[in-house]
Scaffold this active site. Structure first.
Site, PDB file in Angstrom:
ATOM      1  N   ASP A  32       0.665  -1.148   0.019  1.00  0.00           N
ATOM      2  CA  ASP A  32      -0.006   0.073   0.056  1.00  0.00           C
ATOM      3  C   ASP A  32       0.960   1.527   0.090  1.00  0.00           C
ATOM      4  OD1 ASP A  32      -2.801   0.178  -0.188  1.00  0.00           O
ATOM      5  OD2 ASP A  32      -3.266   0.442   1.772  1.00  0.00           O
ATOM      6  N   ASP A  59     -10.628  -7.067  11.670  1.00  0.00           N
ATOM      7  CA  ASP A  59     -10.498  -8.616  11.686  1.00  0.00           C
ATOM      8  C   ASP A  59     -11.412  -9.212  12.682  1.00  0.00           C
ATOM      9  OD1 ASP A  59      -9.369  -7.225  14.097  1.00  0.00           O
ATOM     10  OD2 ASP A  59      -7.410  -7.844  13.844  1.00  0.00           O
TER      11      ASP A  59
END
Length: 871
Positions: A312, A456
């Site tokens: 990224d 998550d």
């Protein structure tokens, strides 16, 4: 003194005593201390028969049994210290330390050992009788309806009895008998091994704690004083929160599943295709390289494995390195939704049946996929399998306090016990790394959740709502880097706390469809845990309400407070020590929560009010701490709390002498609370003193056979005792001329195969060598990682390497830690304040020197040899 000795003693004896006195003086003892100790030694030889075998053993083990008393440099009151420590050893300490110290100690050791042996035999005797198996068989013969009715009836009976025990009002004498009875039962049960005794301890703890909370709600609020009522309600709210977390924690960890891996099918053609995704943003390439090398060496058919480096940061050097390794490189044009968006972008291009995700610093073992994928064959509805996050570098608590590999770290409780307990209830959380997920399940829920900063846990919640099951294998199959600084550690915890509270607001597990009751409770406890900031701050300031404001936060007689509060605390401590002892030592939670309390209180409160606020912060990894320093910005809240408690301490001492005589006992209780808070705050301050960390490549300790070959092809057998991704340390059986600067070849073995790696000797110390790895090919890098970091058994042994919890020892460690925090603060404080602090600390150290110390156990073999020798 010499004239007195010559008058009463023989010349040789006089000379020996003079030598002893002069020895004390030469080692820096004062004249008074040397004279007193010399006289005490004379009296001991006259009346205790120090020449006897029993006292000879005491003298030989003096350093072990009296570790806080110097034999060569006595202090004036060392005689009192010897007396206190001796009484402690005879009466309190376990019998194995006391062998042959005195006749009384022998009897105590004998009967205590018999008692422990009797407790250990109880489970075996129950198993021999077959009562449990016979009961199960008889219950199995009943039809399902009858069993359900029987369960309901027994549950109602237990609930009625529990309600009676909790709500029945007792006089103070009856309450004393009640708590002593339950304490006696707990002290017997805690020594019995097995899960059933642990469940009984939980029942006793819940009974005492629920009774305490009932008493608090019904009998301890002062409705006539607005200040007392306000402060009392704040404390009661914090206690209610702690009680809820305690109850849910017991439920969550009542029976850890301890799931074992399932073998993969023999036919490799049936094995699925896997996409391994390694997201990165701003980490150095040196941090990411070991993870990529390890992923390339995972034992899986290469035609069924695709590795993705998800950058990224759009860095050219990462793209070039991925091309060199022959792995897929993905860099998205936009960067919304942080890590979750990065993974989702890759999922749109990946085609594997399963997805394995690793943080860029988590190095997987070769066996990761084979250990994990077997359960997906066994359970068609399994959506996610999580393995522990293991760290081979110390976190700030471990490094700054010097506790690495000595005390379980902050995450051990979650990955060692909580996740294993969640697995029983099909409520395992996805933790962002070291996990495998079924691709079809991710597609069904809309890939990785992006609504919160803890993508998550939110993803696993959605999987459970969709009807998918989860699994957890408590065998570390990857290891990574812990946060380097306390500030980075706190920032990471702030993100976790904000994200879990966001989930609680936006997708509350207690509401909505798809979850079972047990799953709702496990998720709720995980989210409530991060609301501990404000309750912890209340506990750290609660006694000041009485000492400074004269507000009765617990409006009850001091004796009643002791009879209700102490049993609640003691039973909770005993039970959590029994349940969590391998993964979290007693009182360490107080330090962890105190450090985080101030910093998570505001973001969690804001997330409750505005759950859409907040952004994802990447946790920095792989940094250095070049110099020891104090993070004064981090310590500011602790300093304020410490000064407030110090003011309460001073006022409390004044009130002992000049306050209301009827309040003396209440003042003493409040002072004890303040002193405990100051110890915890001292520990929090000690964590903020950042220790140096000059290694970017962290060393991992190991003991593995290896070899070192020099240029003339002479082979030196050795033991590899530590390694990193840039060098190793070995111990030779014999060094015959290897010197600094020599180019050698390191030989490591993995199974029947041998691998060689070029090294340069950078350090020689007798038979130990420190070697730097020279330039290697990618294949050699992969082989080195496979021989070291990625060995299947490398991390499995670490989780069982900690000693069992001993609450008294843990309390002693916390006390020493708090004292150390104030010592360090005195060193860095301005000169006027430093002098005052040093004097206060010196007085405290002198006062504490009279307290008895724990001693290390004598090994069983040595103990047996000593007994035989004396017999």
């Amino acid at each position: 003194m010499s004239l007195l000795l010559r008058a009463f003693l023989l010349p040789p004896v006089t000379e020996r005593i003079q030598q002893r006195y002069c020895g004390y003086r030469n080692n820096g003892a004062s004249a008074l201390a040397a004279w007193l100790m010399t006289v005490q030694v004379i009296l001991c030889w006259m009346f205790l028969r120090l020449e006897s075998p029993a006292w000879q053993q005491v003298r030989e083990n003096r350093q072990q049994w009296f570790p806080h008393i110097s034999a060569s440099r006595p202090r004036p009151l060392d005689g009192l210290r010897y007396l206190v420590q001796g009484i402690w050893l005879v009466v309190v300490m376990p019998g194995q330390h006391l062998v042959d110290m005195t006749t009384l100690s022998i009897k105590l050791a004998y009967w205590r050992q018999r008692y422990y042996q009797w407790l250990k035999k109880i489970p075996a005797r129950l198993e021999k009788t077959g009562l449990e198996r016979e009961t199960v068989k008889r219950l199995g013969r009943l039809n399902r309806g009858v069993r359900f009715v029987l369960f309901v009836c027994l549950s109602l009976l237990a609930a009625i009895m529990a309600l009676f025990c909790i709500s029945q009002p007792f006089s103070l004498s009856a309450q004393f008998v009640f708590v002593v009875l339950l304490w006696g039962i707990a002290m017997v049960i805690r020594r019995i091994p097995g899960r059933v005794p642990a469940l009984m301890l939980i029942v006793l703890s819940l009974t005492i704690s629920c009774r305490y909370l009932w008493w608090r709600y019904t009998s301890t609020l002062n409705w006539d004083d607005p200040v007392s009522l306000t402060c009392g309600l704040l404390l009661l709210a914090a206690e209610t929160y702690s009680w809820m977390v305690l109850v849910l924690g017991y439920f969550q960890t009542i029976w850890p599943l301890n799931r074992k891996p399932v073998a993969m099918p023999v036919d490799l053609q049936t094995w699925p295709t896997i996409d391994i995704m390694i997201p990165t943003y701003n980490e150095d390439l040196s941090v990411v390289k070991p993870t990529l090398y390890a992923a390339l060496g995972i034992d899986w058919p290469h035609d069924k494995l695709t590795i993705y480096l998800l950058d990224d940061g759009n860095r050219p050097e990462f793209a070039a390195f991925a091309q060199e390794l022959g792995i897929e490189y993905l860099a998205r044009p936009t960067h919304e939704n942080a890590k979750a968006g990065n993974i989702n972008y890759a999922l749109g291009r990946a085609k594997g049946e399963f997805v394995a995700i690793f943080d860029c610093d988590h190095v997987p073992t070769r066996s990761f996929l084979q250990m994990s994928l077997g359960w997906f064959f066994k359970d068609a509805k399994l959506g996610i399998l999580q393995t522990p996050h293991h760290f081979f570098s110390p976190d700030p608590f471990e490094r700054n306090l010097g506790r690495f590999r000595r005390t379980p770290n902050e995450g051990s409780l979650f990955y060692g016990l909580v996740q294993d307990g969640n697995d029983l209830w099909n409520a395992t959380f996805f933790c962002g790394s070291c996990a495998v997920m079924r691709r079809s399940a991710l597609d069904e829920i809309g890939v990785i959740a992006v609504d919160t900063v803890t993508e998550d846990a939110h993803t696993s919640l959605r999987l459970h709502r969709a009807g998918y099951s989860s699994a957890y294998i408590r065998i570390p199959q990857a290891a990574g880097l812990a946060t380097e600084s306390l500030s980075a550690h706190i920032q990471q915890r702030i993100r976790w706390a904000r994200g879990m509270v966001q989930i609680f607001r936006l997708d509350n597990p207690l509401l909505g469809k798809g979850l079972k009751l047990a799953q709702r409770l496990c998720y709720a406890n995980a989210m409530l845990h991060f609301l501990s900031g404000i309750p912890r701050l209340i506990f750290l300031t609660a006694p000041l309400a009485f000492l400074l404001l004269h507000a009765y936060i617990i409006y009850a007689p001091a004796v009643a407070i002791l009879l209700y509060v102490l049993p609640h605390m003691i039973h909770a401590s005993l039970t959590t020590s029994r349940v969590q002892g391998k993964y979290r030592h007693s009182f360490w939670s107080e330090i962890y929560e105190a450090v985080l309390a101030w910093y998570i209180a505001r973001p969690t409160t804001m997330a409750l009010l505005n759950p859409h606020n907040g952004k994802f912060n990447v946790t920095a990894k792989g940094g250095l701490v070049k110099e020891t320093y104090v993070d004064w910005q981090i310590t500011r809240p602790y300093m304020v709390l410490m000064l407030l408690n110090l003011a309460g301490l001073i006022v409390g001492i004044w009130r002992l002498g000049y306050g209301n005589a009827n309040e003396i006992m209440t003042v003493l209780i409040s002072l004890a609370w303040v002193l405990y808070n100051m110890v915890i705050l001292g520990g929090a301050i000690a964590v903020a003193f950042e220790a140096r960390q000059l290694r970017q490549a962290h060393r991992v300790e190991i003991a593995m056979s290896a070899g070192v070959m020099v240029r003339d092809e002479h082979l030196y057998p050795c033991v590899l005792h530590d390694y990193s991704d840039s060098g190793v340390g070995v111990k030779l059986h014999q060094n015959e001329g290897i010197a600094v600067g020599d180019n050698v070849t390191l030989i490591l073995r993995r199974g029947p195969q041998e691998f060689t790696f070029p090294c340069e000797v950078s350090r020689v110390y007798d038979d130990r060598l420190g070697m730097k790895l020279c330039a290697m090919t990618h294949i050699q890098h992969i082989e080195f990682i496979q021989c070291t970091f990625a060995r299947a058994d490398t991390w499995a042994l670490w989780q069982d390497g900690f000693p069992e919890d001993r609450p008294i020892n843990s309390l002693r460690e916390i006390l020493a830690l708090g004292f150390r925090g104030y010592q360090q603060m005195a060193e860095f404080a301005p000169a006027p304040i430093r002098q005052v602090l040093i004097k206060l600390l010196s007085f405290t150290a002198w006062f504490l020197s009279f307290f008895p110390r724990g001693v290390a156990e004598i090994p069983a073999g040595r103990l047996h040899d000593e007994r035989v020798a004396q017999s």
